[in-house]
Design an enzyme around this catalytic site. Structure first.
Site, PDB file in Angstrom:
ATOM      1  N   ARG A 141       0.818  -1.220   0.000  1.00 44.07           N
ATOM      2  CA  ARG A 141       0.000   0.000   0.000  1.00 44.07           C
ATOM      3  C   ARG A 141       0.849   1.266   0.000  1.00 44.07           C
ATOM      4  NH1 ARG A 141      -5.299  -1.805   1.936  1.00 44.07           N
ATOM      5  NH2 ARG A 141      -5.915   0.360   2.183  1.00 44.07           N
ATOM      6  N   TRP A 168       2.310   6.024   1.837  1.00 44.99           N
ATOM      7  CA  TRP A 168       2.386   6.526   0.466  1.00 44.99           C
ATOM      8  C   TRP A 168       2.052   8.008   0.609  1.00 44.99           C
ATOM      9  CZ3 TRP A 168      -0.840   8.899  -3.170  1.00 44.99           C
ATOM     10  CH2 TRP A 168      -0.316   8.940  -4.482  1.00 44.99           C
ATOM     11  N   ASN A 211      -4.607   6.473   7.146  1.00 47.65           N
ATOM     12  CA  ASN A 211      -4.640   6.203   5.707  1.00 47.65           C
ATOM     13  C   ASN A 211      -5.750   7.072   5.142  1.00 47.65           C
ATOM     14  OD1 ASN A 211      -4.871   5.043   3.121  1.00 47.65           O
ATOM     15  ND2 ASN A 211      -6.212   3.422   3.865  1.00 47.65           N
ATOM     16  N   GLY A 212      -5.456   7.847   4.078  1.00 44.03           N
ATOM     17  CA  GLY A 212      -6.511   8.662   3.466  1.00 44.03           C
ATOM     18  C   GLY A 212      -6.066  10.102   3.299  1.00 44.03           C
ATOM     19  N   GLU A 258      -1.165  -0.900 -22.511  1.00 45.25           N
ATOM     20  CA  GLU A 258      -0.670  -1.663 -21.362  1.00 45.25           C
ATOM     21  C   GLU A 258       0.854  -1.816 -21.442  1.00 45.25           C
ATOM     22  OE1 GLU A 258      -1.389  -2.548 -18.562  1.00 45.25           O
ATOM     23  OE2 GLU A 258      -0.341  -4.394 -18.056  1.00 45.25           O
ATOM     24  N   LYS A 263       3.371  -0.477 -18.589  1.00 46.77           N
ATOM     25  CA  LYS A 263       4.351  -1.349 -17.900  1.00 46.77           C
ATOM     26  C   LYS A 263       5.744  -0.737 -17.983  1.00 46.77           C
ATOM     27  CE  LYS A 263       2.396  -3.323 -15.919  1.00 46.77           C
ATOM     28  NZ  LYS A 263       0.985  -3.557 -15.902  1.00 46.77           N
ATOM     29  N   GLU A 276       6.056   2.431 -15.813  1.00 48.16           N
ATOM     30  CA  GLU A 276       6.020   2.129 -14.377  1.00 48.16           C
ATOM     31  C   GLU A 276       7.352   1.654 -13.838  1.00 48.16           C
ATOM     32  OE1 GLU A 276       2.666  -0.768 -14.160  1.00 48.16           O
ATOM     33  OE2 GLU A 276       2.247   0.264 -12.284  1.00 48.16           O
ATOM     34  N   HIS A 303      -2.623  11.479 -37.126  1.00 53.22           N
ATOM     35  CA  HIS A 303      -3.354  12.676 -36.708  1.00 53.22           C
ATOM     36  C   HIS A 303      -2.546  13.515 -35.713  1.00 53.22           C
ATOM     37  CE1 HIS A 303      -6.789  11.338 -38.935  1.00 53.22           C
ATOM     38  NE2 HIS A 303      -6.638  10.133 -38.392  1.00 53.22           N
ATOM     39  N   LYS A 326       0.772  -0.458  -4.612  1.00 49.85           N
ATOM     40  CA  LYS A 326       0.000  -1.508  -5.267  1.00 49.85           C
ATOM     41  C   LYS A 326      -1.503  -1.222  -5.204  1.00 49.85           C
ATOM     42  CE  LYS A 326      -0.397  -5.650  -7.103  1.00 49.85           C
ATOM     43  NZ  LYS A 326      -0.126  -5.652  -8.542  1.00 49.85           N
TER      44      LYS A 326
HETATM   45  O1  M6R Z   1      -6.332  -2.869  -7.914  1.00 50.50           O
HETATM   46  P1  M6R Z   1      -6.779  -2.254  -9.222  1.00 50.50           P
HETATM   47  O2  M6R Z   1      -6.788  -3.221 -10.333  1.00 50.50           O
HETATM   48  O3  M6R Z   1      -8.081  -1.538  -9.087  1.00 50.50           O
HETATM   49  O4  M6R Z   1      -5.660  -1.177  -9.529  1.00 50.50           O
HETATM   50  C1  M6R Z   1      -5.765  -0.342 -10.639  1.00 50.50           C
HETATM   51  C2  M6R Z   1      -4.443   0.308 -10.945  1.00 50.50           C
HETATM   52  O5  M6R Z   1      -3.995   1.071  -9.863  1.00 50.50           O
HETATM   53  C3  M6R Z   1      -3.355  -0.716 -11.300  1.00 50.50           C
HETATM   54  O6  M6R Z   1      -3.750  -1.523 -12.370  1.00 50.50           O
HETATM   55  C4  M6R Z   1      -2.053  -0.008 -11.671  1.00 50.50           C
HETATM   56  O7  M6R Z   1      -2.220   0.711 -12.847  1.00 50.50           O
HETATM   57  C5  M6R Z   1      -0.919  -1.022 -11.779  1.00 50.50           C
HETATM   58  N1  M6R Z   1       0.221  -0.553 -11.060  1.00 50.50           N
HETATM   59  C6  M6R Z   1      -0.505  -1.280 -13.181  1.00 50.50           C
HETATM   60  O8  M6R Z   1       0.571  -2.148 -13.283  1.00 50.50           O
END
Ligand code: M6R
Length: 608
Positions: free
Chosen positions: A27, A75, A99-100, A480, A484, A487, A503, A603
């Site tokens: 988290r 975080w 948290n929040g 995607e 990746k 990230e 375009h 995550k």
């Molecule tokens: O837990 P979720 O699938 O709802 O999370 C959504 C995104 O935060 C998650 O897919 C994020 O983009 C990943 N780090 C991608 O690898």
């Protein structure tokens, strides 16, 4: 985001706090901290960076045990990820983790400063500590004082609180962020961000509801709702799959997880598809004929899974399918009613924006379905129907196997709905299902491109920008692939619809711009091929992912091509995901970035 844990057992709690924080590090890992109380003394340790830094600090400084303690992985939202901003925060007698995001924190902070408060950090959390501390001076009843102070907050929070001198009282509160209470298997009580965090100690879990407060001692606990009424909440017996924090023979969780894909896809398909007769069985009473629209909402990688499904569902059902990112959808006041089938896709089942969108859809009368990986999550509990993915615990922040399982479920759902509405017949459905049954073998075969991808990754690790292109279901796979790469390598990458390039983005093309073009041999191959020629004419550094036969043709043009196993158009998004995952991974390994815990990410994104 952030993970919180609180333990009251009357015995030593430090080992328990640390093991929970290990399970909560997904988290956030900007900083970590714990605090314990014993014999009138409060002990706190905090460290910037990952949990390992906190563990080292505790080892160097020596542990000071307590019978009660709270802990936090952060975080960062308000304030830099420094030790000074790390939780727990201590304000007079109040020790707090959060948290929040507190939305009215600036006004509250100004007010507190005007009244002479001494702020030690830049966090919104410290403001909560001051409010409780002030209220405790007016109201000696801890339960009402805490409820009054927290009643002044707007925004989202899950809190764990200790009060100096109260060594048998652990307080929790939640609104907008998840918080669970655990009844100890052996002794005591626990509060934490999720059931996983409590899995070392408790299988008896209470999911607190919006606005709930809990006051727990080692012997007992009391829950109040937001109106301050003492309430009883259900106790759930939860067997959380133990998180194997084990990379097997792999250097990173990411590698372990993407190599698990043939198995987890098999496992997920087995839940929805009878491999003996190729019949799909979706365990949800969805009367598709009563809907006029399908809406799929999600974030990040889950959004790209939804985007793949748009093509399948439209084709299979001939219904209008809308796909949107949850952070936009929830604030758009979208038209929703009982004729909408609303699907949320989420690995964690806790993503704040996706959860808010789900609640909005429910509120407006749509039938809701959650495709989730974490069976104990809030979305699993709140949606009308749950279609689980069986990816197992995904530790790496970058999602791989969860995505494959999401599209596996969405593929089976497309067949089931298409057949139910009568747009595809029984034979077509059986053919599509038997196609899906080939997936584990084909995904496995797709990994054979790894040596070529490794070589390509060497070149990519030297660039600053790159593009991924695709048409049809390869378009979301291009996005995607770009996500990746961004990230885990921090290289700027974008995914475009191949036909959209001319375009505008085609202006970026020169010999220094690498492009991955995802071109399975399907009904739009020739269109993609024209785009390949357009880019080649402008000197772009092209690598085409395609079939053996097409790869030969592409190489004749003097371009690079990597050949994937032959598969139907339906299966292409699964097969072509493998090379883009491998490319991100091997590029990151070359560059030496933190593959499993990339910078600035977490995550589970439980703040909006
Ligand atoms: O837990 P979720 O699938 O709802 O999370 C959504 C995104 O935060 C998650 O897919 C994020 O983009 C990943 N780090 C991608 O690898």
């Amino acid at each position: 985001m952030c993970g919180i844990i609180g333990i009251v057992t009357g015995h030593t709690v430090v080992t328990g706090l640390i093991s929970s924080l290990k399970l909560l590090e997904y988290r956030g890992y900007d900083s970590a901290g714990i605090a314990t109380m014993q014999d009138g003394q409060v002990w706190r340790e905090r460290a910037a960076g990952k949990l390992a830094n906190l563990e080292k600090k505790i080892k160097d400084d020596g542990v000071r045990e307590g019978g009660i303690g709270i802990g936090h992985t952060r975080w960062a939202t308000h304030g830099a990820p420094t030790e000074g901003n790390a939780h727990p925060h201590i304000v007079d007698n109040v020790i707090i983790v959060h948290n929040g995001i507190i939305e009215n924190y600036a006004e509250l902070r100004d007010e507190l400063l005007e009244n002479g408060a001494n702020m030690q950090s830049e966090t919104d959390t410290e403001v909560i500590g001051h409010l409780i501390s002030q209220q405790l001076k007016i109201d000696k009843n801890i339960e009402t004082a805490v409820q009054t102070a927290i009643g002044k907050l707007t925004g989202a929070f899950a809190l764990a609180i200790m009060i100096k001198g109260e060594e048998n009282l652990l307080i929790g509160a939640r609104k907008g962020c998840p918080l669970v209470v655990g009844i100890g298997d052996v002794e005591g009580h626990y509060i934490g961000s999720d059931a996983l965090a409590l899995s070392p100690f408790s299988r008896q879990i209470i999911y607190l509801e919006e606005g709930d407060f809990v006051f727990a001692s080692k012997e007992d606990y009391r829950i109040f709702d937001q109106a301050g009424t003492l309430v009883t909440r259900d106790i759930n017996h939860v067997e959380v799959q133990s998180a194997t924090m084990d990379k097997g023979n792999h250097k990173h969780y990411m590698a372990k997880e993407f190599f698990e894909q043939p198995d987890v896809v098999q496992h997920t398909l087995a839940h929805y598809l009878n491999m003996d007769d190729n019949q799909i069985n979706i365990d949800a009473n969805l009367d598709i004929k009563k809907f006029d629209r399908i809406i799929i909402v999600s974030c990040g990688t889950s959004y790209y899974a939804a985007s793949v499904a748009k093509y399948w569902l439209e084709e299979a059902t001939n219904m209008s399918v809308e796909v949107d990112v949850a952070s936009e959808y929830r604030y758009r006041n979208p038209p929703l009613n009982a004729k909408c089938l609303f699907i949320v896709v989420s690995q964690s089942g806790e993503t704040a924006d996706s959860l808010a969108a789900l609640r909005l859809a429910k509120h407006k009368g749509a039938t809701t379905v959650a495709i989730v990986n974490v069976s104990t999550s809030t979305m699993s509990r709140e949606a009308d129907f749950v279609l689980p993915t069986f990816a197992g615990i995904e530790v790496c922040v970058a999602s791989t196997k969860a995505f494959m399982c999401q599209i596996s479920v969405l593929a089976t759902l497309s067949i089931a709905l298409g057949k139910a509405i009568g747009h595809i017949n029984a034979d077509q459905a059986t053919t599509m299902a038997s196609d899906l049954a080939q997936l584990p073998r084909l995904i496995n075969d797709a990994f054979m491109v790894e040596p070529e991808i490794k070589e390509l990754a060497h070149d990519i690790s030297k660039v600053e920008h790159m593009l991924f292109l695709g048409r049809n279901t390869s378009f979301p796979i291009a996005m995607e692939g770009a996500l990746k790469l961004k990230e885990i390598t921090y290289i700027h990458a974008e995914g475009y619809a191949a036909g959209e390039l001319k375009h505008g983005p085609i202006a970026l093309i020169d010999e220094k711009m690498p492009l991955i073009i995802i071109a399975p041999d399907n009904e739009v191959y020739e269109k993609t091929r024209s785009n390949i020629e357009e880019i080649a004419a402008r000197g772009g550094d092209i690598t085409v992912l395609t079939t053996q036969k097409r790869a030969k043709e592409i190489r004749k043009l003097g371009l690079k091509a990597i050949a994937l196993p032959d598969c139907s158009s339906f299966l292409a998004p699964f097969i072509y995901t493998v090379p883009v995952q491998l490319l991100a991974y091997h590029t990151a390994v070359h560059m030496g970035t933190d593959v499993d815990q990339p910078r600035n990410l977490a995550k589970s994104v439980t703040v909006e």
